[in-house]
Design an enzyme around this catalytic site. Sequence first.
Site, short mmCIF file in Angstrom:
data_model
loop_
_atom_site.label_atom_id
_atom_site.label_comp_id
_atom_site.label_asym_id
_atom_site.label_seq_id
_atom_site.Cartn_x
_atom_site.Cartn_y
_atom_site.Cartn_z
N ASP A 151 0.84 -1.21 0.00
CA ASP A 151 0.00 0.00 0.00
C ASP A 151 0.87 1.26 0.00
O ASP A 151 1.96 1.27 0.59
CB ASP A 151 -0.90 -0.02 1.26
CG ASP A 151 -2.03 0.98 1.16
OD1 ASP A 151 -2.33 1.47 0.06
OD2 ASP A 151 -2.63 1.28 2.22
N ASN A 174 -10.67 -2.95 -5.40
CA ASN A 174 -9.86 -2.05 -6.23
C ASN A 174 -10.48 -1.80 -7.61
O ASN A 174 -10.11 -0.87 -8.31
CB ASN A 174 -8.42 -2.57 -6.39
CG ASN A 174 -7.58 -2.42 -5.13
OD1 ASN A 174 -6.69 -3.21 -4.87
ND2 ASN A 174 -7.87 -1.40 -4.34
C1 FPP Z 1 -2.88 -0.29 -3.01
O1 FPP Z 1 -3.10 1.03 -3.15
C2 FPP Z 1 -2.12 -0.92 -4.08
C3 FPP Z 1 -2.60 -1.37 -5.26
C4 FPP Z 1 -4.00 -1.31 -5.65
C5 FPP Z 1 -1.72 -1.92 -6.29
C6 FPP Z 1 -0.45 -2.57 -5.87
C7 FPP Z 1 0.33 -2.80 -7.07
C8 FPP Z 1 1.67 -2.89 -7.18
C9 FPP Z 1 2.65 -2.95 -6.10
C10 FPP Z 1 2.17 -2.84 -8.56
C11 FPP Z 1 2.78 -3.95 -9.07
C12 FPP Z 1 2.48 -5.29 -8.58
C13 FPP Z 1 2.57 -6.29 -9.42
C14 FPP Z 1 2.39 -7.68 -8.96
C15 FPP Z 1 2.84 -5.98 -10.82
P1 FPP Z 1 -2.10 2.20 -3.60
O2 FPP Z 1 -0.72 1.71 -3.63
O3 FPP Z 1 -2.66 2.78 -4.83
O4 FPP Z 1 -2.11 3.18 -2.41
P2 FPP Z 1 -2.60 4.63 -2.05
O5 FPP Z 1 -3.50 5.16 -3.10
O6 FPP Z 1 -3.31 4.33 -0.76
O7 FPP Z 1 -1.37 5.41 -1.85
#
Ligand code: FPP
Length: 238
Positions: A12, A60
């Site tokens: 996150d 998501n």
């Molecule tokens: C959570 O919110 C994270 C996600 C929805 C995506 C996580 C994806 C990755 C680490 C990218 C790559 C992974 C793979 C396996 C290719 P957020 O990070 O958008 O957090 P925020 O908006 O709360 O800052």
Amino acid sequence: MKIPNHVGIIVDGNGRWAVKKGKKRSEGHLAGSKNLDNLCQYIFDKGIKVLSLYVFSTENFKRSDEEVNYLMDLFVKKFKNDFKIFSKKDIRIVFSGRREPLKKEILDIIDDITCKTKDNKSGILNFCLNYGSHAEIVDACKKINLEVINNNLNIDIIDEKIFKKYLYNDLPDLDLLIRTGGELRLSNFMLWQSAYAEFYFTDVLFPDFNSDEFDKALLSYSNRDRRFGGINYEKKNN
Ligand code: FPP
């Protein structure tokens, strides 16, 4: 240092990392993905046998089409790359989550990689994609119900061990659950598997969660007194 067998990470803070730097959210996901490349290898090299990553929850899908499509393309590239790296290291790659409404392109890769790495024995990398723990438990109940109706399973013998086999993957319970990005919640991640997990929450945003930060989590885990509901008599008498 005590090394956990199964580590889970709620990935996150990519979006916030990007916004803080005046970049687009997608750049944060790209940075998170690059960070995962090094981190996953580091974690397996430390001797951890199972690594579960929460990379996309069922919720998501509420994000903009642009962000969801970007992430799905990134997943496809990343899985292809991880397959090259981890199959050489004898790591099995599995996926946890509902198939619908994932697109055929991603389902084909998931099926291909799962099948090609199924006999690998040195470790397991579990991508939780379109994953939600409530959905996982409901889906397990439905599978069990079908087995019972078809006379393949006797309801009287169902216990926790048998129930677990009907989850998306039959993995050991989580020992250490890490959440980056400062939020103090589980967000529907591995509720069954985290019954006795040790939790580690950090404000560090995922793209900055490097091997040094992981070591801090390990050190914290190492100092925990895990009793699983019992009493550590050795410690009590000291
Ligand atoms: C959570 O919110 C994270 C996600 C929805 C995506 C996580 C994806 C990755 C680490 C990218 C790559 C992974 C793979 C396996 C290719 P957020 O990070 O958008 O957090 P925020 O908006 O709360 O800052």
